[in-house]
Write an enzyme that holds these catalytic residues in place. Structure first.
Site, PDB file in Angstrom:
ATOM      1  N   ASP A 106      30.007  15.185  48.481  1.00  0.00           N
ATOM      2  CA  ASP A 106      30.206  16.617  48.235  1.00  0.00           C
ATOM      3  C   ASP A 106      31.673  16.818  47.851  1.00  0.00           C
ATOM      4  OD1 ASP A 106      27.633  16.690  49.250  1.00  0.00           O
ATOM      5  OD2 ASP A 106      27.975  18.446  50.506  1.00  0.00           O
ATOM      6  N   LYS A 170      27.174  23.799  45.034  1.00  0.00           N
ATOM      7  CA  LYS A 170      27.242  24.130  46.459  1.00  0.00           C
ATOM      8  C   LYS A 170      28.217  25.287  46.638  1.00  0.00           C
ATOM      9  CE  LYS A 170      28.887  22.054  50.818  1.00  0.00           C
ATOM     10  NZ  LYS A 170      29.362  20.809  51.459  1.00  0.00           N
ATOM     11  N   LYS A 199      22.867  23.989  46.876  1.00  0.00           N
ATOM     12  CA  LYS A 199      23.070  23.869  48.319  1.00  0.00           C
ATOM     13  C   LYS A 199      23.815  25.105  48.814  1.00  0.00           C
ATOM     14  CE  LYS A 199      25.475  21.028  51.807  1.00  0.00           C
ATOM     15  NZ  LYS A 199      26.118  19.724  52.069  1.00  0.00           N
TER      16      LYS A 199
END
Length: 258
Positions: A106, A170, A199
């Site tokens: 990430d 995200k 996400k």
């Protein structure tokens, strides 16, 4: 492999909820014992992944291996939490994380460059990490920090991620205020290709909020409220785990933390 969004009316099991969760263990004050204890508990709950600090990747991998038949994976963060490290540093950090056993990355995009409209630089920064991850079949998610961006910047970020070949967008790190909102995840879903996923991280602490996110196309939840979510899912049962129609669900509460 891309997970398709949940259709309205879909019913989830408790394990389906667990399979959505990347549990965040990112606070700077966590000790190795804190991390190992939490990872052991989370691996026993069979969640999708634990998202740990880069220095904890090897520890997390070894701890999960102690839990019989756990499918829980190790995710880590790159350029965290501000996204301002150089591309070379992000690449090196990614390579070390993979060597230590991470199976998902990430990364935080370069927020300042994005706000300054240097979209090519943002895209190239992302692409460098994607190249490292995809070389060994690892998923790369890109953190926007939506609380710091206007709508135009969010759309630019979506396009940069798509052009760079990222697997996910995200919402947030949990360290800059704000958190996941239905409007933001809907925008991210609408401005990325079908092959990409979304996400939601920040403020998703109960089942209504989680289901609201799924209704808008989210397929992964970043949270530190795993125990509460799974306990609530057990309590409400399948009749309470039904994905609503988009726009007809409870808004998640923005939060400065996961």
């Amino acid at each position: 492999m891309t997970r398709p969004p949940f259709a309205p009316g879909s019913t989830l099991s408790v394990q389906d909820v667990a399979d959505l969760i990347d549990h965040a263990l990112l606070k700077p004050e966590l000790t190795p014992d804190d991390v190992a204890t939490s990872v052991r508990e989370l691996a026993a709950q069979r969640i999708w992944s634990v998202c740990v600090r880069p220095s904890d990747v090897a520890l997390a991998k070894a701890t999960i291996a102690e839990v019989e038949d756990s499918p829980t994976r190790v995710c880590t963060v790159i350029g965290f939490p501000h996204g301002t490290t150089s591309t070379a540093a992000k690449v090196a950090e990614s390579q070390q994380a993979l060597a230590d056993g991470a199976t998902e990355l990430d990364m935080v995009l370069n927020i300042g460059r994005l706000r300054g409209r240097d979209i090519a630089a943002v895209r190239d920064d992302i692409a460098a990490v994607v190249e490292v991850g995809h070389a060994v079949g690892v998923i790369v998610k890109v953190i926007f920090e939506t609380a710091l961006l206007d709508e135009r910047a969010k759309i630019d970020a979506c396009r940069a991620c798509a052009d760079a070949g990222a697997d996910f967008t995200k919402t947030a790190t949990g360290f800059a205020g704000g958190g996941a909102t239905l409007a933001d995840v809907a925008l991210m879903r609408a401005n990325t290709p079908e092959r990409m996923e979304v996400k939601a991280s920040g403020g998703v602490r109960d089942i209504p909020a989680l289901l609201a996110m799924l209704a808008e196309g989210v397929t992964r939840i970043g949270t530190s409220s795993t125990a509460g979510l799974l306990a609530e899912a057990e309590q409400v049962g399948p009749e309470g785990l039904v994905v609503p129609e988009p726009g007809q669900a409870t808004e998640a509460r923005p939060s400065a933390t996961y």
